[in-house]
Design a protein around this motif. Structure first.
Motif, PDB file in Angstrom:
ATOM      1  N   ALA A  15       0.827  -1.207   0.000  1.00  0.00           N
ATOM      2  CA  ALA A  15       0.000   0.000   0.000  1.00  0.00           C
ATOM      3  C   ALA A  15       0.859   1.254   0.000  1.00  0.00           C
ATOM      4  CB  ALA A  15      -0.935  -0.001   1.212  1.00  0.00           C
ATOM      5  N   PHE A  16       1.851   1.315   0.869  1.00  0.00           N
ATOM      6  CA  PHE A  16       2.679   2.511   0.949  1.00  0.00           C
ATOM      7  C   PHE A  16       3.569   2.677  -0.283  1.00  0.00           C
ATOM      8  CE2 PHE A  16       1.206   2.551   5.245  1.00  0.00           C
ATOM      9  CZ  PHE A  16       1.244   3.887   5.623  1.00  0.00           C
ATOM     10  N   MET A  17       4.068   1.587  -0.822  1.00  0.00           N
ATOM     11  CA  MET A  17       4.948   1.704  -1.987  1.00  0.00           C
ATOM     12  C   MET A  17       4.168   1.967  -3.279  1.00  0.00           C
ATOM     13  SD  MET A  17       8.078   1.523  -1.027  1.00  0.00           S
ATOM     14  CE  MET A  17       7.590   2.503   0.363  1.00  0.00           C
ATOM     15  N   ALA A  18       2.894   1.571  -3.323  1.00  0.00           N
ATOM     16  CA  ALA A  18       2.106   1.736  -4.547  1.00  0.00           C
ATOM     17  C   ALA A  18       1.256   3.005  -4.542  1.00  0.00           C
ATOM     18  CB  ALA A  18       1.194   0.513  -4.742  1.00  0.00           C
ATOM     19  N   VAL A  19       1.245   3.736  -3.434  1.00  0.00           N
ATOM     20  CA  VAL A  19       0.430   4.942  -3.360  1.00  0.00           C
ATOM     21  C   VAL A  19       0.885   5.930  -4.431  1.00  0.00           C
ATOM     22  CG1 VAL A  19       1.824   6.215  -1.659  1.00  0.00           C
ATOM     23  CG2 VAL A  19      -0.641   6.523  -1.707  1.00  0.00           C
ATOM     24  N   ASN A  20      -0.054   6.651  -4.989  1.00  0.00           N
ATOM     25  CA  ASN A  20       0.248   7.629  -6.026  1.00  0.00           C
ATOM     26  C   ASN A  20       0.911   8.839  -5.365  1.00  0.00           C
ATOM     27  OD1 ASN A  20       0.035   9.867  -7.824  1.00  0.00           O
ATOM     28  ND2 ASN A  20      -1.563   8.770  -8.956  1.00  0.00           N
ATOM     29  N   ARG A  21       2.224   8.943  -5.539  1.00  0.00           N
ATOM     30  CA  ARG A  21       2.997   9.978  -4.845  1.00  0.00           C
ATOM     31  C   ARG A  21       2.692  11.377  -5.364  1.00  0.00           C
ATOM     32  NH1 ARG A  21       8.294   7.311  -2.513  1.00  0.00           N
ATOM     33  NH2 ARG A  21       7.574   5.173  -2.473  1.00  0.00           N
ATOM     34  N   ASN A  44      11.387   8.604   3.761  1.00  0.00           N
ATOM     35  CA  ASN A  44      12.459   7.743   4.258  1.00  0.00           C
ATOM     36  C   ASN A  44      12.024   6.287   4.028  1.00  0.00           C
ATOM     37  OD1 ASN A  44      14.563   6.520   5.551  1.00  0.00           O
ATOM     38  ND2 ASN A  44      14.476   7.818   7.358  1.00  0.00           N
ATOM     39  N   SER A  45      11.953   5.904   2.757  1.00  0.00           N
ATOM     40  CA  SER A  45      11.448   4.568   2.422  1.00  0.00           C
ATOM     41  C   SER A  45      12.355   3.460   2.956  1.00  0.00           C
ATOM     42  CB  SER A  45      11.248   4.424   0.912  1.00  0.00           C
ATOM     43  OG  SER A  45      12.455   4.633   0.228  1.00  0.00           O
ATOM     44  N   ASP A  46      13.656   3.727   3.108  1.00  0.00           N
ATOM     45  CA  ASP A  46      14.552   2.719   3.694  1.00  0.00           C
ATOM     46  C   ASP A  46      14.112   2.353   5.098  1.00  0.00           C
ATOM     47  OD1 ASP A  46      16.088   2.566   1.481  1.00  0.00           O
ATOM     48  OD2 ASP A  46      17.871   3.475   2.348  1.00  0.00           O
ATOM     49  N   ARG A  47      13.743   3.362   5.858  1.00  0.00           N
ATOM     50  CA  ARG A  47      13.300   3.129   7.237  1.00  0.00           C
ATOM     51  C   ARG A  47      12.012   2.308   7.239  1.00  0.00           C
ATOM     52  NH1 ARG A  47      12.404   7.858  11.764  1.00  0.00           N
ATOM     53  NH2 ARG A  47      12.099   6.438  13.488  1.00  0.00           N
ATOM     54  N   LEU A  48      11.047   2.708   6.422  1.00  0.00           N
ATOM     55  CA  LEU A  48       9.770   1.996   6.337  1.00  0.00           C
ATOM     56  C   LEU A  48       9.984   0.550   5.907  1.00  0.00           C
ATOM     57  CD1 LEU A  48       6.640   1.859   6.234  1.00  0.00           C
ATOM     58  CD2 LEU A  48       6.819   2.652   3.859  1.00  0.00           C
ATOM     59  N   LEU A  49      10.722   0.347   4.821  1.00  0.00           N
ATOM     60  CA  LEU A  49      10.913  -1.010   4.303  1.00  0.00           C
ATOM     61  C   LEU A  49      11.761  -1.868   5.235  1.00  0.00           C
ATOM     62  CD1 LEU A  49      11.253  -0.204   0.522  1.00  0.00           C
ATOM     63  CD2 LEU A  49       9.353  -1.350   1.661  1.00  0.00           C
ATOM     64  N   PRO A 121      -1.202   2.593  12.632  1.00  0.00           N
ATOM     65  CA  PRO A 121      -0.463   1.392  13.035  1.00  0.00           C
ATOM     66  C   PRO A 121       0.975   1.349  12.509  1.00  0.00           C
ATOM     67  CG  PRO A 121      -2.612   0.777  12.177  1.00  0.00           C
ATOM     68  CD  PRO A 121      -2.456   2.248  11.961  1.00  0.00           C
ATOM     69  N   ILE A 122       1.192   1.846  11.291  1.00  0.00           N
ATOM     70  CA  ILE A 122       2.555   1.793  10.744  1.00  0.00           C
ATOM     71  C   ILE A 122       3.444   2.819  11.441  1.00  0.00           C
ATOM     72  CG2 ILE A 122       2.574   3.378   8.766  1.00  0.00           C
ATOM     73  CD1 ILE A 122       3.807  -0.222   8.695  1.00  0.00           C
ATOM     74  N   ARG A 123       2.887   3.959  11.828  1.00  0.00           N
ATOM     75  CA  ARG A 123       3.674   4.942  12.587  1.00  0.00           C
ATOM     76  C   ARG A 123       4.136   4.353  13.918  1.00  0.00           C
ATOM     77  NH1 ARG A 123       0.346  10.566  12.456  1.00  0.00           N
ATOM     78  NH2 ARG A 123       2.058  11.785  11.608  1.00  0.00           N
ATOM     79  N   VAL A 124       3.207   3.696  14.620  1.00  0.00           N
ATOM     80  CA  VAL A 124       3.538   3.073  15.908  1.00  0.00           C
ATOM     81  C   VAL A 124       4.576   1.971  15.699  1.00  0.00           C
ATOM     82  CG1 VAL A 124       2.604   1.678  17.807  1.00  0.00           C
ATOM     83  CG2 VAL A 124       1.326   3.668  16.969  1.00  0.00           C
TER      84      VAL A 124
END
Length: 170
Positions: A15-21, A44-49, A121-124
């Motif tokens: 979901a986060f990687m496919a969102v229309n930026r 900071n996609s490195d942190r998320l992934l 939830p992803i922030r937490v």
């Protein structure tokens, strides 16, 4: 519980990687707070992934361990090893279909809605797991250097999508 965590991580990743930026950028500029928060996470996609990879790996290994323990503790026959092997194969298919592919297909079809739904939830999760994911990444980078390779380029970085390039040109 661990399988639900695996579903969460798989869906969040897609979901986060496919969102229309580009749409996200315009929404954030228009004052949309959730769009701004998602944009910040994606900056900071490195942190998320890294957090997602860490979380899904731990969740799936824990689930597999519980299933293996349950199977081995319930079988006392001479075929217990064969039963464990068959159980592991079946469980791998269950994980693949229900915890990886299905959530990713759903998230790819609805990235904007799911990224908004999974924002809190992803922030937490990032706050809780980032120190552990960062430590694991640090160890992995040291191993890569020990074998004589460079680890400067992140495997998670990617260029803009075709739609984003078209929008930049237009």
């Amino acid at each position: 519980l661990f399988m639900l965590l695996a579903v969460f991580f798989s869906a969040a990743e897609t979901a986060f990687m496919a969102v229309n930026r580009l749409r996200l950028k315009y929404q954030a500029e228009a004052g949309d707070k959730k769009a701004e928060a998602i944009k910040n996470i994606l900056s900071n996609s490195d942190r998320l992934l890294g957090v997602i990879l860490f979380g899904v790996t731990v969740a799936e290994i824990a689930a597999a361990g519980i299933v293996t323990y349950t199977i081995t503790s319930q079988t006392t026959s001479e075929y217990s090893e064969l039963i464990s092997l068959i159980g592991s194969i079946i469980f791998s298919m269950v994980i693949l279909i229900f915890c990886e592919l299905t959530p990713k297909i759903i998230a790819a079809a609805h990235p904007d809605q799911l990224s908004r739904m999974l924002l809190l939830p992803i922030r937490v999760t990032i706050r809780i797991l980032f120190p552990l994911a960062r430590s694991a990444s640090w160890v992995a980078n040291r191993i890569v250097r020990l074998i004589g390779l460079e680890s400067r380029v992140s495997p998670f970085t990617h260029g803009p999508s075709e739609d984003e390039i078209k929008a930049m040109i237009a």
